[in-house]
Scaffold this active site. Structure first.
Site, short mmCIF file in Angstrom:
data_model
loop_
_atom_site.label_atom_id
_atom_site.label_comp_id
_atom_site.label_asym_id
_atom_site.label_seq_id
_atom_site.Cartn_x
_atom_site.Cartn_y
_atom_site.Cartn_z
N CYS A 1 75.15 58.21 64.70
CA CYS A 1 76.67 57.78 64.36
C CYS A 1 77.52 58.92 64.57
CB CYS A 1 76.79 57.33 63.03
SG CYS A 1 75.78 55.95 62.44
N GLY B 1 75.22 50.63 59.67
CA GLY B 1 75.30 49.76 60.88
C GLY B 1 76.71 49.70 61.31
N GLU C 1 78.47 52.50 55.66
CA GLU C 1 78.44 53.40 56.78
C GLU C 1 78.34 52.90 58.03
OE1 GLU C 1 77.79 55.92 59.60
OE2 GLU C 1 75.82 56.54 58.65
N LEU C 2 79.75 52.90 58.72
CA LEU C 2 79.67 51.71 59.73
C LEU C 2 79.95 52.94 61.23
CD1 LEU C 2 82.11 49.23 57.89
CD2 LEU C 2 79.52 49.58 58.03
#
Length: 478
Positions: free
Chosen positions: A284, A230, A250-251
Site C-alpha cells: 500500500c 484492501g 486501510e484502503l
C-alpha cells in the site's frame, strides 16, 4: 507432510471442517496447484459468528491472553521454514520478503501480548459537578465482543497479526477471512493459536471469496468491529453495511515521495530501489510517484534509471531475483497496459515488459497528469518521476489527490520538512525516507480514500475495547 495434505480453510469452534467447495491455491510463479483448501459457505460464516459470539461472553483474563500470544510467536519462529515455504509459493514474493514479514508478525504478537497487560481506564474528575462531590468515578476498558478481520493477499502474515493480535489481546473473539488467493499463511497462524491453547471459538477461520461470504459477514448485528485492509471500493461496501459496528479501514493508495532541491539523491535512489519494487510493488505504501523539484529532475531520473535497469525480475526462488511475479497474470496484464499507455508520452521508460505474471521493474518520466499511473493505485513494480516547481507545488498535488496514506519527504532543511509535515493531508509523513517506512509499533493508517483508523497494537487494542464508566456514591464514615 505436504502443504495440500495439511491445508484446510475452515476452522469453527475449535474444529477443522471439510467442505464441498474447494479453493485451489496456486504457485504465483509456476501456476502449479499448491493446495486445495476448503471453501466456506454463507452458512459457515454465520456459524463462525455465532461461535465467536458465544466465546466472547467468556473473555480470557489478561494474563492468559498474553501467555497465548507469546506462545504463538514462539511457535511461528519454531515453524519458520514451513511458514516461509507456504508464503513464497502462495504470494510469489522472495524468501527475504517472507522471512522479513515473519519476523514482523512475531514481533506484532509479542507487542500485542504486552498491550494485553496494559489495558487500563482512568479516573474521571467529578468534584466540580454540583451534587457529585462525594462521588468517585473511573473507567475500565472491556472487549467489544466479535471482531471480523478481513486481510489482503500482499501481507498474509503481518496484516493478519495486526488484526488478530490486538483483537485477542483486547479480549475479543475473532472471525478471520484471509484473501482467497493467499490462505495458507492464515491457516498456519490459526494452527499456531490452536496449538498455543486458545480456547475454541475465540478464533474462527473462513476462507472464501468476499463475494461468497461477504454479505453474511456484514449482515449480522453480533459483529461489533470490522477491520479490513484492501481496496477503496470494497471498503466503501463495508462502511455502508457495517451498521452501528465500528470499522477500521486501510484502503487504497497512490503513495508519493517528494524530493526537494537540497535532498541527498544517493539516499533517494537507494531507498526507492527497495520501496518502489519490493513485493513487486504490491504494498500500500510502495513508492508509486516521485515529485522532484525541477532543478534535480534530470539527475534523479538518470540515476534511478540506471538502478532500476539492474533489477532482475523472475522466479522468486532463484538466486539473484529482485522482483517476483504479481499476484496474478490479470494483475500483470493490467499494469503492463497502464505502463504502455503512459509510456507513449513519457520521456524515459525502463522496463515494463511482461511474461505471464512477471512484470519487469518500470520507471516512467513525466507521464501524462491524467494517466492511471499517476491517479490510480497500480500495485505493481512501477515508479513514475514527475518534475514540480517547488515544495508547495508538490504538496498541492498530493493534497489534490483522492488518497492519503503516507508520504515521504527528502530535504535537509528543517523548516521545509516541518512545513511539509504540517501541510500534507496524509496519515503519515516520513522525513528523509520514502512513503514505505512502517514500524509496527507506530500508528499506521490513512485519510481520504485511504480509509480511517490506525493499526499498531497499542492503538488497535484501544479501538477494540469500549470504555465502561463506574461511579461510586461514597458517604462519610459514621
Amino acid at each position: 507432510m505436504s502443504t495440500a495434505a495439511r491445508a484446510s480453510g475452515l476452522y469453527i469452534d475449535g474444529e477443522w471442517r471439510d467442505a464441498a467447495g474447494r479453493i485451489e491455491v496456486l504457485d504465483k510463479y509456476s501456476g502449479e496447484v499448491l493446495a486445495d483448501v476448503a471453501e466456506a459457505t454463507p452458512e459457515d460464516a454465520k456459524d463462525a459468528i455465532a461461535g465467536a459470539n458465544r466465546a466472547s461472553e467468556r473473555p480470557l483474563e489478561e494474563g492468559e491472553r498474553a501467555r497465548i500470544l507469546l506462545r504463538v510467536a514462539d511457535l511461528m519462529e519454531e515453524r519458520a521454514d514451513r511458514l516461509v515455504d507456504d508464503y513464497v509459493g502462495e504470494t510469489g514474493f522472495l524468501e527475504a520478503d517472507a522471512r522479513g514479514e515473519l519476523r514482523r508478525a512475531v514481533g506484532i504478537y509479542r507487542l500485542s501480548a504486552e498491550e494485553a497487560l496494559r489495558i487500563a481506564g482512568e479516573q474521571v474528575p467529578l468534584a466540580a459537578t454540583p451534587g457529585s462531590e462525594n462521588r468517585l468515578a473511573f473507567t475500565t476498558r472491556v472487549p467489544v465482543g466479535v471482531v471480523v478481520a478481513i486481510s489482503p493477499f500482499n501481507a498474509p502474515l503481518s496484516t493478519v497479526a495486526h488484526k488478530v493480535g490486538p483483537a485477542i489481546a483486547a479480549g475479543n473473539a475473532v472471525v478471520l477471512k484471509p484473501a482467497e488467493n493467499t490462505p495458507l499463511s492464515a491457516i498456519n497462524v490459526v494452527r499456531a493459536f490452536a496449538d498455543a491453547g486458545l480456547p475454541p471459538g475465540l478464533l474462527q477461520l473462513v476462507c472464501a471469496p468476499g463475494g461468497v461470504i461477504g454479505p453474511a459477514l456484514l449482515d449480522d448485528d453480533r459483529v461489533r468491529f470490522y477491520t479490513f485492509t484492501g481496496s477503496t471500493a470494497v471498503g466503501r461496501v463495508i462502511a455502508a453495511g457495517a451498521g452501528l459496528a465500528r470499522t477500521h479501514l486501510e484502503l487504497g493508495s497512490n503513495s508519493v515521495s517528494i524530493v526537494a532541491a537540497d535532498a541527498r539523491l544517493d539516499d533517494v535512489v537507494r531507498l526507492v530501489a527497495t520501496a518502489g519494487f519490493r513485493k513487486a510493488g504490491q504494498v500500500c505504501t510502495s513508492v508509486q510517484r516521485i515529485l522532484v523539484e525541477h532543478t534535480r529532475f534530470d539527475e534523479l531520473t538518470a540515476a534511478l534509471a540506471d538502478r532500476v535497469a539492474g533489477l532482475k525480475a523472475g522466479d522468486p526462488r532463484a538466486a539473484g531475483t529482485d522482483v517476483g511475479p504479481l499476484i496474478s497474470e490479470a494483475s500483470s496484464r493490467r499494469a503492463a497496459t497502464w505502463v504502455e499507455t503512459a509510456g507513449r508520452s513519457a520521456r524515459l521508460r525502463v522496463g515494463g515488459e511482461r511474461s505471464g505474471s512477471v512484470l519487469t521493474p518500470a520507471l516512467l518520466a513525466e507521464p501524462p497528469e491524467e494517466s492511471e499511473v499517476l491517479t490510480q493505485e497500480i500495485f505493481a513494480p512501477v515508479v513514475s518521476v514527475v518534475p514540480v516547481r517547488d515544495l508547495d507545488d508538490a504538496i498541492a498535488r498530493v493534497n489534490a489527490g483522492r488518497y492519503g496514506l503516507q508520504a515521504g519527504v527528502f530535504t535537509q532543511d528543517l523548516d521545509r520538512a516541518f512545513h511539509a509535515a504540517r501541510s500534507l493531508r496524509v496519515g503519515g509523513v516520513m522525513i528523509n525516507d520514502t512513503s514505505s517506512y512502517h514500524a509496527d509499533a507506530m500508528p499506521y493508517g490513512g485519510v481520504k480514500d485511504s480509509g480511517h483508523g490506525v493499526e499498531g497494537p497499542r492503538y488497535a487494542v484501544h479501538d477494540m475495547t469500549d470504555p465502561r464508566i463506574v461511579v461510586l456514591n461514597l458517604r462519610r464514615p459514621q
